[in-house]
Design an enzyme around this catalytic site. Structure first.
Site, PDB file in Angstrom:
ATOM      1  N   ARG A 286      -0.865  -0.853  -8.862  1.00  9.08           N
ATOM      2  CA  ARG A 286      -2.214  -0.377  -8.554  1.00  9.08           C
ATOM      3  C   ARG A 286      -2.222   1.147  -8.689  1.00  9.08           C
ATOM      4  O   ARG A 286      -1.404   1.827  -8.072  1.00  9.08           O
ATOM      5  CB  ARG A 286      -2.606  -0.757  -7.119  1.00  9.08           C
ATOM      6  CG  ARG A 286      -3.938  -0.162  -6.684  1.00  9.08           C
ATOM      7  CD  ARG A 286      -4.156  -0.276  -5.172  1.00  9.08           C
ATOM      8  NE  ARG A 286      -4.104  -1.640  -4.725  1.00  9.08           N
ATOM      9  CZ  ARG A 286      -3.869  -1.984  -3.443  1.00  9.08           C
ATOM     10  NH1 ARG A 286      -3.659  -1.064  -2.525  1.00  9.08           N
ATOM     11  NH2 ARG A 286      -3.842  -3.246  -3.093  1.00  9.08           N
TER      12      ARG A 286
ATOM     13  N   ASP B 259       0.851  -1.195   0.000  1.00  5.05           N
ATOM     14  CA  ASP B 259       0.000   0.000   0.000  1.00  5.05           C
ATOM     15  C   ASP B 259       0.888   1.246   0.000  1.00  5.05           C
ATOM     16  O   ASP B 259       2.021   1.198   0.476  1.00  5.05           O
ATOM     17  CB  ASP B 259      -0.865   0.037   1.262  1.00  5.05           C
ATOM     18  CG  ASP B 259      -2.102  -0.854   1.161  1.00  5.05           C
ATOM     19  OD1 ASP B 259      -2.404  -1.337   0.060  1.00  5.05           O
ATOM     20  OD2 ASP B 259      -2.758  -1.052   2.204  1.00  5.05           O
TER      21      ASP B 259
HETATM   22  P1  FDA Z   1     -13.912   9.294  -5.753  1.00  5.45           P
HETATM   23  O1  FDA Z   1     -13.921   9.158  -4.274  1.00  5.45           O
HETATM   24  O2  FDA Z   1     -13.521  10.601  -6.368  1.00  5.45           O
HETATM   25  O3  FDA Z   1     -15.327   8.863  -6.249  1.00  5.45           O
HETATM   26  C1  FDA Z   1     -15.531   8.969  -7.635  1.00  5.45           C
HETATM   27  C2  FDA Z   1     -16.913   8.661  -8.052  1.00  5.45           C
HETATM   28  O4  FDA Z   1     -17.187   7.288  -7.820  1.00  5.45           O
HETATM   29  C3  FDA Z   1     -18.005   9.408  -7.353  1.00  5.45           C
HETATM   30  O5  FDA Z   1     -18.122  10.723  -7.808  1.00  5.45           O
HETATM   31  C4  FDA Z   1     -19.168   8.526  -7.754  1.00  5.45           C
HETATM   32  O6  FDA Z   1     -19.561   8.845  -9.053  1.00  5.45           O
HETATM   33  C5  FDA Z   1     -18.569   7.159  -7.718  1.00  5.45           C
HETATM   34  N1  FDA Z   1     -18.869   6.444  -6.493  1.00  5.45           N
HETATM   35  C6  FDA Z   1     -18.075   6.267  -5.420  1.00  5.45           C
HETATM   36  N2  FDA Z   1     -18.708   5.513  -4.517  1.00  5.45           N
HETATM   37  C7  FDA Z   1     -19.918   5.223  -5.012  1.00  5.45           C
HETATM   38  C8  FDA Z   1     -21.033   4.478  -4.558  1.00  5.45           C
HETATM   39  N3  FDA Z   1     -21.024   3.880  -3.409  1.00  5.45           N
HETATM   40  N4  FDA Z   1     -22.105   4.385  -5.340  1.00  5.45           N
HETATM   41  C9  FDA Z   1     -22.137   4.989  -6.543  1.00  5.45           C
HETATM   42  N5  FDA Z   1     -21.109   5.706  -7.026  1.00  5.45           N
HETATM   43  C10 FDA Z   1     -20.027   5.813  -6.277  1.00  5.45           C
HETATM   44  N6  FDA Z   1      -5.264   5.191  -1.376  1.00  5.45           N
HETATM   45  C11 FDA Z   1      -3.974   5.421  -0.994  1.00  5.45           C
HETATM   46  O7  FDA Z   1      -3.609   6.567  -0.764  1.00  5.45           O
HETATM   47  N7  FDA Z   1      -3.101   4.358  -0.889  1.00  5.45           N
HETATM   48  C12 FDA Z   1      -3.453   3.086  -1.166  1.00  5.45           C
HETATM   49  O8  FDA Z   1      -2.622   2.176  -1.048  1.00  5.45           O
HETATM   50  C13 FDA Z   1      -4.804   2.844  -1.579  1.00  5.45           C
HETATM   51  N8  FDA Z   1      -5.222   1.585  -1.896  1.00  5.45           N
HETATM   52  C14 FDA Z   1      -6.488   1.424  -2.432  1.00  5.45           C
HETATM   53  C15 FDA Z   1      -6.881   0.165  -2.887  1.00  5.45           C
HETATM   54  C16 FDA Z   1      -8.107   0.000  -3.516  1.00  5.45           C
HETATM   55  C17 FDA Z   1      -8.492  -1.336  -4.044  1.00  5.45           C
HETATM   56  C18 FDA Z   1      -8.974   1.123  -3.673  1.00  5.45           C
HETATM   57  C19 FDA Z   1     -10.291   0.994  -4.374  1.00  5.45           C
HETATM   58  C20 FDA Z   1      -8.609   2.352  -3.178  1.00  5.45           C
HETATM   59  C21 FDA Z   1      -7.382   2.520  -2.549  1.00  5.45           C
HETATM   60  N9  FDA Z   1      -6.999   3.755  -2.062  1.00  5.45           N
HETATM   61  C22 FDA Z   1      -5.692   3.939  -1.661  1.00  5.45           C
HETATM   62  C23 FDA Z   1      -8.009   4.831  -1.885  1.00  5.45           C
HETATM   63  C24 FDA Z   1      -8.071   5.754  -3.082  1.00  5.45           C
HETATM   64  O9  FDA Z   1      -6.895   6.509  -3.171  1.00  5.45           O
HETATM   65  C25 FDA Z   1      -9.287   6.702  -2.982  1.00  5.45           C
HETATM   66  O10 FDA Z   1      -9.188   7.491  -1.829  1.00  5.45           O
HETATM   67  C26 FDA Z   1     -10.635   5.985  -2.962  1.00  5.45           C
HETATM   68  O11 FDA Z   1     -10.644   4.859  -3.785  1.00  5.45           O
HETATM   69  C27 FDA Z   1     -11.743   6.922  -3.475  1.00  5.45           C
HETATM   70  O12 FDA Z   1     -11.443   7.332  -4.804  1.00  5.45           O
HETATM   71  P2  FDA Z   1     -12.257   6.903  -6.125  1.00  5.45           P
HETATM   72  O13 FDA Z   1     -11.252   6.673  -7.195  1.00  5.45           O
HETATM   73  O14 FDA Z   1     -13.138   5.779  -5.865  1.00  5.45           O
HETATM   74  O15 FDA Z   1     -12.985   8.224  -6.515  1.00  5.45           O
END
Ligand code: FDA
Length: 314
Positions: A192, A142
């Site tokens: 990732r 991570d």
């Molecule tokens: P964001 O939070 O901007 O959401 C984007 C869009 O997704 C929303 O506007 C919406 O449209 C949609 N959405 C989200 N949730 C929804 C829901 N429940 N229902 C419908 N639509 C929804 N970070 C880090 O700093 N170090 C790490 O090692 C990791 N590791 C990691 C592993 C995995 C597998 C994941 C998925 C995430 C991480 N992260 C992480 C966290 C990552 O950096 C981030 O903070 C979160 O994934 C949220 O970002 P999103 O890309 O999902 O977009």
């Protein structure tokens, strides 16, 4: 202010006790945490794998402040890997695609300890990689806040000498990440790509969502044009659609999507039906309270993120 209030609540044992025992908490925890212990985490993994998903497990712990805590976290991973093997969950879909693997925060295995922290973390990571290799699983490191990026990528380089299958995590919100993607897009390299979860200063990170999203797309293109194995970790429908399109354009089929346990579960299954490898990130362990509160404090926007996840299945 909201951030300080959440952090104060995270440290308050009376609030912890109330939140931990409230009936509503149990359903929130069940939704976002794979279980309080190894057996429950393995049971959750079994259900996900039966549905065609793959899994990466993260052992939840409090901040590691001494050597014995770092040793205990490493032992927890060894116990988990053994249990996954006994449950028949470590068979691979391909050389870089274990059904179940583990995600490790180097800070949890000692990286931040004074005197030899990096050395201790590297030794523990090596032991975990050795056991993962034995059972047919992989390890992904991570990524934490930007002050640890160089150290984490340095430890990754050392680990990859013997364990080239070790996964890296890069955060699109950092200015440096497009260049890091170029460095890590070589053959066999599991990377990732996520947006990034920590509060970072403007000197190192994009602050506006659209800038982070644009950076994500640039990074995604670099990874898809390379010979590595990209792992797109996002719930963002626009970015998922762009990744699918660009992968098709580049004729790249060896990549996967990743999402957090409990977030957009229907979308996870839709992507599996569309023929993609989808990996669910499953945090587990007794220390879930600190995990959920810190995720909220790091990024108060996560409050709406979790609330949206609770209200929607998509
Ligand atoms: P964001 O939070 O901007 O959401 C984007 C869009 O997704 C929303 O506007 C919406 O449209 C949609 N959405 C989200 N949730 C929804 C829901 N429940 N229902 C419908 N639509 C929804 N970070 C880090 O700093 N170090 C790490 O090692 C990791 N590791 C990691 C592993 C995995 C597998 C994941 C998925 C995430 C991480 N992260 C992480 C966290 C990552 O950096 C981030 O903070 C979160 O994934 C949220 O970002 P999103 O890309 O999902 O977009």
């Amino acid at each position: 202010m909201l951030r300080s209030a959440i952090l104060a609540a995270a440290r308050n044992s009376r609030i912890e006790s109330v939140v931990t025992h409230a009936p509503v908490s149990r359903s929130v925890v069940r939704r976002f945490v794979g279980g309080p212990d190894t057996a429950a985490a393995v049971a959750s993994t079994k259900k996900l794998v039966a549905e065609g998903l793959t899994v990466t497990l993260d052992h939840l712990g409090e901040d590691t402040t001494d050597r014995s805590q770092a040793d205990a976290v490493a032992s927890a991973y060894l116990e988990l890997l053994g249990s996954l093997e006994r449950a028949g969950l470590t068979k691979s879909l391909g050389p870089l695609t274990a059904r179940a693997e583990v995600s490790v925060k180097l800070s949890a295995v000692g990286q931040a300890l004074d005197d030899d922290g990096e050395k201790i973390a590297l030794e523990h990571a090596r032991t975990i990689c050795t056991e993962a290799r034995r059972v047919g699983a992989t390890v992904t490191l991570d990524m934490e806040d930007h002050t640890t990026t160089d150290s984490t990528l340095g430890i990754l380089r050392d680990l990859r000498v013997d364990f080239p299958e070790t996964g890296a995590v890069l955060q699109a919100y950092l200015h440096r990440t497009e260049s890091d993607c170029r460095d890590l897009a070589g053959a066999g390299s599991r990377v990732r790509l996520c947006k990034g979860a920590y509060r970072e200063p403007a000197s190192v990170a994009y602050q506006r969502k659209q800038d982070v999203d644009r950076s994500y797309v640039r990074c995604l293109n670099v990874l898809l044009q390379g010979d590595g194995y990209p792992m797109f970790a996002t719930h963002d429908p626009t970015l998922i659609a762009i990744a699918e399109d660009r992968a098709r354009e580049h004729g790249k089929t060896d990549f996967e999507f990743q999402m957090l346990y409990g977030i957009r579960p229907e979308e996870q299954r839709r992507l599996v039906r569309a023929g993609h490898v989808v990996r669910v990130y499953v945090p587990y362990g007794a220390q879930w309270y600190g995990y959920l509160m810190r995720r909220l404090a790091e990024r108060p926007a996560n409050l709406t993120f979790f609330a949206r996840a609770l209200l929607s299945k998509g």
